[in-house]
Design a protein around this motif. Structure first.
Motif, short mmCIF file in Angstrom:
data_model
loop_
_atom_site.label_atom_id
_atom_site.label_comp_id
_atom_site.label_asym_id
_atom_site.label_seq_id
_atom_site.Cartn_x
_atom_site.Cartn_y
_atom_site.Cartn_z
N THR A 148 -13.62 6.05 -1.59
CA THR A 148 -14.44 6.30 -2.77
C THR A 148 -15.72 5.44 -2.73
N SER A 191 -6.99 11.28 -1.08
CA SER A 191 -7.35 11.01 -2.48
C SER A 191 -8.51 11.90 -2.92
N SER A 202 -13.86 -0.72 -0.29
CA SER A 202 -12.45 -1.00 -0.50
C SER A 202 -11.59 0.24 -0.23
N ASN A 203 -12.17 1.40 -0.35
CA ASN A 203 -11.49 2.64 0.06
C ASN A 203 -12.57 3.72 0.21
#
Ligand SMILES: *[C@@H]1O[C@H](CO)[C@@H](O)[C@H](O)[C@H]1NC(C)=O
Ligand SMILES: *[C@@H]1O[C@H](CO)[C@@H](O)[C@H](O)[C@H]1NC(C)=O
Ligand SMILES: *[C@@H]1O[C@H](CO)[C@@H](O)[C@H](O)[C@H]1NC(C)=O
Ligand SMILES: *[C@@H]1O[C@H](CO)[C@@H](O)[C@H](O)[C@H]1NC(C)=O
Ligand SMILES: *[C@@H]1O[C@H](CO)[C@@H](O)[C@H](O)[C@H]1NC(C)=O
Ligand SMILES: *[C@@H]1O[C@H](CO)[C@@H](O)[C@H](O)[C@H]1NC(C)=O
Length: 776
Positions: free
Chosen positions: A476, A504, A473-474
């Motif tokens: 991470t 991020s 989803s990202n």
């Protein structure tokens, strides 16, 4: 913000009195008011023509002195902060000093905004990728485009003239969140990047007035600043303990080159302390080194709120007035922030500094604005006055952004038969990964609003049919879509995995604590590679490097590319490389360390040199000899280049005066690189033959390293020259490097003195080595 309405194409209103009986009515031509901010506007105030500082036939120094003479103390203090106040009685408007242009005109500083008039500017790759091109002409070409777009925006009231770029701090530690902004870990590459980019930003085409500035650049952050926030240690409190030797051969050179070779108009001091003193309060660093030794022609600015930081956070002085006085007396001219605006008057009143000290500061500030044409009236009548919105985001500028990304992208691994992919042979391409279809991630930090984006997916889809899955989803990647990803890869003719990180996980005020790809990214890559039908191309998008040994040693991962943060056209450039429309030529500007490196090296230890008894391995390719994942300068091509030194001396003799101690002693292992010796400039040439043995033509950066004799803890190897060349398939060329013994071969001793080591030097180009001996 200026409304669009006021900025449409120039309108000219004629108020015509043409009746004979109204013969006294004057005929007036009222041009549209210039939206740019500038002083000495005679259309607003006739008085200005009588002011010496507005008189272009006087010399700049005389004009600045005239202006300073006219100001009250209060008015002077308005001009030592970034939001400089207006002095209406003299026709001087307020001016915002803070604009940024790290890799394109940015709206991070308050001095620059986008609007519907100029909705975006060309966004080049983040600097670390541009540095990987090892192409000084590219560095300058980008600077030139950025300053053209900046001037165009200034002309329509959307930008200032003073840009606080580039960032030339050494990328000392792989965890640094701002390493992405820098040209990497090598002092020579950083120096060449800094001075070339500065020239591109600043230089005008006007030979008659070489000190005139197109825009003013600023090299930051002086100095030894390369820790933002690591395990609770932050840049506002950190005291960088730096040896004189590291200062002179690692941290200083890029700044010195900015000032001396690039003639930069400004240097910014940092937040951190160096050896117990805040840099912005250190008279040795500011007045001594930057202005005294290097002779900065321009202004010294603080990082934003640095002065407040050394008062409030570091408690370096007891009172705010003392802090203000210390900064100005140290040589600071402009405070980003408002601290000096608030406390300087009281400092003068208390006798902590004199009004003449403030005169020095504003003289430097006004002289810079004077060189920019700020006091020459309407900018539309000056050089670059015709630039406007049509000159921003031109097709040509955007093509340079794409080319810059192509030139920087580094091919880290390539198994035979993997890259380049043939677009004709591929029916479907699986494109997987959290960075596979990103936009903003590609432009990194200190960004602007780009003209447009081409994402990796879009770039690849322009050539072949693709099937896309984000996979996580990202970045991470807590929970990867392993099953779905495997399904795609198992049926596609080839798989491109676009992984890595984004702001991020590495950014200003945020350093990394891990060098592994985050979360389940490694799992996703391994699982996809296991079942993939065709080649698996791993694309890493990031500023810093990674420990990706799992992929490096996995035969199923057939190619690896590092693409930095590749800018607005990054996806197109990635596709150009993957399909072989461009032959990759980037080389890593920083070492990629294994994860285990972090256990041995606290980020707070500034030492470049190893300390074996303490298990400290040293930093960067110049000192670190341990295991690397990929080393500095690594980068493959679709061609095969070979190098050979065809002519270089075996011995080089340096002339010494008859009475020099080393003429009579056998113990000398080095001589001081003192002026009288170096004035004679001992140089020699190295002739190289570079051959492209493949059919594929391509560019290639030739890096010339030297290993000096091992004295004074000298680097085990350091870069002394580089040049990017282009070679057709099956062709070769001769190159010449001029080596200056004092400049290129000298090393810095433990006390910071330049020395020329006597003995054996090894020159390296590619795998080729040549030994020469340096004698008296
Ligand atoms: C500008 O300076 C020149 C040179 O000193 C002088 O001759 C001229 O009168 C000045 N112009 C005005 C308007 O004062
Ligand atoms: C700046 O401009 C404002 C508004 O025009 C004015 O009130 C103020 O006096 C000016 N400040 C100075 C120092 O001239
Ligand atoms: C940019 O926008 C900010 C915030 O709206 C404003 O304060 C500033 O004056 C603007 N600057 C320019 C150059 O338009
Ligand atoms: C890829 O990103 C672009 C730009 O954000 C977006 O318009 C497009 O819909 C995305 N494509 C897919 C397949 O998600
Ligand atoms: C990444 O995704 C996870 C799970 O969806 C979410 O908790 C986290 O906040 C996201 N991180 C960022 C930086 O958006
Ligand atoms: C270096 O960059 C310049 C400017 O973009 C470009 O024209 C040139 O081809 C590049 N050099 C090589 C050898 O690729």
């Amino acid at each position: 913000m200026i409304s669009v309405f006021e900025n449409r194409a120039p309108k000219v209103f004629f108020i015509l009195g043409f009746l004979i009986c109204f013969s006294l009515i004057s005929v007036r031509v009222v041009g549209q008011v210039s939206p740019a901010v500038f002083a000495c506007d005679a259309t607003k105030d006739r008085k200005v023509v009588h002011y010496g500082f507005c008189n272009a036939s006087l010399g700049r120094d005389a004009r600045v002195a005239d202006l300073v003479r006219r100001l009250t103390l209060q008015e002077k203090i308005l001009n030592i902060v970034n939001g400089a106040g207006n002095i209406s009685r003299l026709g001087i408007p307020k001016y915002e000093w803070w604009s940024e242009a790290l890799h394109g005109v940015s709206n991070v500083g308050p001095g620059t905004n986008f609007s519907s008039l100029v909705p975006g500017a060309t966004s080049f790759p983040q600097v670390i990728l541009t540095a990987a091109s090892f192409n000084t002409s590219l560095f300058e070409a980008i600077g030139k485009v950025v300053s053209t777009e900046a001037r165009a925006m200034y002309n329509v009231g959307l930008a200032g003239l003073t840009f606080w770029s580039p960032n030339v701090n050494i990328f000392r530690d792989p965890r640094w969140g701002r390493g992405q902004e820098t040209p990497g870990e090598d002092p020579l590459l950083s120096s060449k990047y800094g001075s070339s980019y500065v020239k591109g930003l600043q230089q005008t085409d006007d030979n008659a007035d070489p000190s005139r500035l197109k825009v003013a650049a600023c090299c930051k952050h002086y100095t030894a600043y390369d820790l933002d926030n690591w395990k609770g240690v932050d840049r506002y409190h950190f005291n960088a303990v730096v040896t004189q030797q590291d200062m002179d051969d690692t941290f200083d050179p890029p700044f010195k080159s900015c000032v001396i070779d690039g003639n930069v108009a400004s240097v910014m001091c940092s937040y951190n302390q160096v050896n117990g003193k805040p840099t912005c309060a250190d008279p040795h660093l500011l007045a001594g080194v930057i202005r005294g030794q290097w002779k900065l022609n321009g202004y010294i600015v603080s990082d934003c709120d640095s002065v407040e930081v050394f008062f409030d956070d570091q408690h370096y002085t007891k009172t705010p007035e003392q802090a203000a006085a210390k900064a100005i007396l140290a040589g600071l001219d402009l405070n980003c922030g408002s601290f000096l605006g608030q406390h300087t008057a009281a400092a003068v009143k208390k006798g902590l500094l004199k009004e003449s000290d403030i005169d020095n500061a504003i003289t430097n500030n006004f002289a810079t604005l004077m060189r920019l044409g700020f006091f020459d009236g309407d900018p539309r009548k000056q050089p670059y006055g015709k630039l406007g919105p049509k000159d921003v985001c031109t097709a040509e500028n955007q093509e340079l952004a794409r080319d810059a990304a192509r030139q920087g992208i580094v091919l880290l691994k390539n198994t035979a038969g993997s890259l380049p992919l043939s677009s004709a042979a591929i029916k479907t391409l699986a494109v997987i990964g959290p960075n596979a279809n990103v936009t903003k991630t590609m432009i990194g930090n200190y960004e602007g609003i780009p003209c447009k984006y081409t994402t990796p997916l879009q770039g690849l889809t322009a050539s072949v049919a693709t099937k896309y899955l984000p996979g996580c989803s990202n970045v991470t990647c807590g929970n990867a879509q392993v099953k779905e990803a495997k399904k795609l890869a198992a049926t596609a003719d080839a798989t491109v995995l676009v992984m890595g990180i984004d702001q991020s996980l590495e950014r200003e005020s945020f350093d990394r604590v891990d060098l592994r790809l985050p979360g389940q990214q490694p799992l996703l890559i391994k699982e996809v590679a296991k079942v993939a039908k065709g080649p698996v191309i791993l694309v890493i998008m990031s500023g810093g490097g990674f420990d990706i040994s799992f992929a490096k040693h996995n035969d199923k991962v057939t190619s690896i590319l590092w693409v930095g943060y590749p800018g607005e056209a990054g996806g197109a450039a990635i596709a150009d490389v993957i399909f072989g429309y461009y032959n990759p030529s980037g080389r890593l500007p920083m070492t990629w360390y294994p994860q285990s490196y972090l256990d041995k090296v606290p980020m707070t230890n500034m030492n470049m040199r190893p300390d074996p008894p303490k298990g400290y391995p040293g930093r960067t390719y110049r000192f670190y000899t341990g295991e690397t994942i990929y080393s500095f300068g690594h980068g493959l091509s679709y061609s095969k280049f070979s190098h050979k030194i065809v002519k270089a001396p075996q011995t080089v003799s340096i002339p010494l005066d008859d009475d020099h101690v080393c003429r009579h002693s056998l113990d000398c292992n080095s001589v001081e690189a003192v002026e009288q010796l170096c004035k004679k400039s001992v140089t020699f040439d190295i002739h190289l033959r570079v051959q492209n043995k493949a059919r594929h033509g391509g560019s290639h950066s030739v890096l010339l390293f030297v290993t000096p004799p091992s004295v004074h803890n000298s680097p085990r190897k350091h870069l002394i020259g580089f040049e990017k060349i282009s070679l057709k398939g099956k062709s070769g060329t001769l190159m010449r490097f001029k080596v200056d013994v004092c400049k290129d071969l000298s090393v810095v001793d433990e006390l910071g003195r330049r020395k020329i080591a006597l003995g054996q030097y090894v020159l390296h180009v590619g795998n080729f080595k040549h030994t020469l001996s340096l004698r008296i």
